[in-house]
Design a protein around this motif. Structure first.
Motif, PDB file in Angstrom:
ATOM      1  N   ARG A 187       9.535  -3.264   9.525  1.00 24.37           N
ATOM      2  CA  ARG A 187       9.170  -4.108  10.672  1.00 24.37           C
ATOM      3  C   ARG A 187       7.668  -4.034  10.942  1.00 24.37           C
ATOM      4  N   ALA A 210       7.817  -9.954  11.674  1.00 22.45           N
ATOM      5  CA  ALA A 210       6.865 -11.027  11.406  1.00 22.45           C
ATOM      6  C   ALA A 210       6.579 -11.882  12.628  1.00 22.45           C
ATOM      7  N   ILE A 237      12.156  -7.603   8.391  1.00 17.62           N
ATOM      8  CA  ILE A 237      11.036  -8.505   8.119  1.00 17.62           C
ATOM      9  C   ILE A 237      10.992  -9.617   9.151  1.00 17.62           C
ATOM     10  N   LEU A 254       7.158 -14.031   0.774  1.00 19.44           N
ATOM     11  CA  LEU A 254       7.803 -12.901   0.129  1.00 19.44           C
ATOM     12  C   LEU A 254       7.784 -13.099  -1.383  1.00 19.44           C
ATOM     13  N   ALA A 279       5.768  -5.875   8.190  1.00 19.55           N
ATOM     14  CA  ALA A 279       5.848  -7.333   8.326  1.00 19.55           C
ATOM     15  C   ALA A 279       4.912  -7.854   9.408  1.00 19.55           C
ATOM     16  N   ILE A 321       4.181 -10.308   1.385  1.00 14.37           N
ATOM     17  CA  ILE A 321       4.927  -9.067   1.199  1.00 14.37           C
ATOM     18  C   ILE A 321       5.533  -9.060  -0.199  1.00 14.37           C
TER      19      ILE A 321
END
Length: 297
Positions: free
Chosen positions: A55, A85, A81, A92, A58, A64
């Motif tokens: 977390r 975010a 995530i 991703l 993100a 990522i």
């Protein structure tokens, strides 16, 4: 992608660490997360930043890289995530080798969360990633691939677009089938040459010049001869991929006799050498096997 934009990496094993090193060499800041504190310390030692949760990663990353063990682990990351975010939706890049159905389901999960996803499994060891000779197999929306194109060139200068989500996993598994069986054939050939009384290094040099040549002779031959099983790729991961290949073949109504035998060799080598040794350790399953009944030594 700018030089001050942090890139997050979830999973700091051999491949994640190699990718973080390439980013660091390019002066791209790295934010990493792993449940293993030793891996986290390694990233810190090379100038990367480590966070305590996915977390948190993100929340500070616009891109990522997911470099975990399995597709199941990839799918389990999305809640954190998504929460971390917020309004920003990081791209991703999934380099984990998954089954085609797994990555398609993961892409649907990402789409529902508004998270752009690129499938990018890498063909090559962590050493080949470090030296830029590995190849990324890219699948997904061309716009997303183009968006992170500069970053991809840093991570893996060699890449190939192979189609829609799922196609990269299909291609990676088929490539791995050939690679793993080449490796097992090399192991058997070297062990056979040793039993015949040939000088191992001289035989390997001859094989490299022969019609039997494959690149695996360059990457694994010396490691097999010298019993250097310091990992460039973990043999447990190799077995995981072999089992995934066999599973996918079963879904297609295929039996893979060579790969099935090769998976058994991997299991034997893991029992002998442990799961974290290099995949070159497959040779030990052959070196230490007894002769078949009735065969004279």
């Amino acid at each position: 992608m700018t030089a001050d934009t942090p890139v997050g990496i979830v999973g700091l094993g051999l491949m994640g660490f190699a990718l973080s090193t390439r980013l660091g060499d390019a002066k791209i800041p790295v934010v990493g997360f792993d449940i293993d504190p030793v891996r986290c310390e390694m990233i810190k030692a090379t100038g990367g930043r480590v966070v305590t949760s996915v977390r948190e990663l993100a929340a500070c990353s616009r891109t990522i890289i997911i470099a975990v063990y399995s597709g199941e682990q990839v799918a389990a990351l999305f809640g954190e995530i998504d929460d971390g975010a917020g309004a920003a939706r990081p791209v991703l890049i999934c380099i984990t080798t998954c089954g085609p159905a797994e990555i398609i389901a993961i892409a649907e999960q990402a789409s529902r969360a508004g998270l752009p996803l690129l499938e990018a499994p890498i063909s090559g060891t962590s050493i080949e990633v470090l030296d830029g000779t590995a190849m990324a197999l890219l699948a997904g929306d061309d716009a997303i691939i183009d968006q992170v194109g500069g970053l991809l060139k840093i991570l893996c200068p060699r890449s190939l677009r192979v189609g829609a989500i799922g196609d990269a996993s299909r291609a990676k598994l088929a490539i791995n089938l050939i690679l793993q069986n080449n490796r097992a054939a090399l192991a058997e050939g070297l062990a056979f040459a040793e039993r015949l009384g040939l000088d191992g290094p001289a035989f390997l040099a001859a094989a490299r010049q022969s019609a039997a040549y494959s690149r695996v002779m360059d990457t694994k031959g010396e490691k097999m001869l010298t019993r250097d099983y310091r990992p460039q790729s973990h043999i447990a991961q190799t077995l995981k991929d072999a089992e995934l290949i066999i599973e996918q073949a079963g879904r297609c109504g295929m039996h893979l006799p060579l790969t099935t035998i090769q998976a058994e060799l991997l299991r034997t080598a893991i029992a002998l050498e442990g799961p974290d040794r290099d995949s070159a350790a497959v040779i030990e399953a052959i070196r230490r096997s007894p002769a078949s009944p009735g065969v004279l030594r």
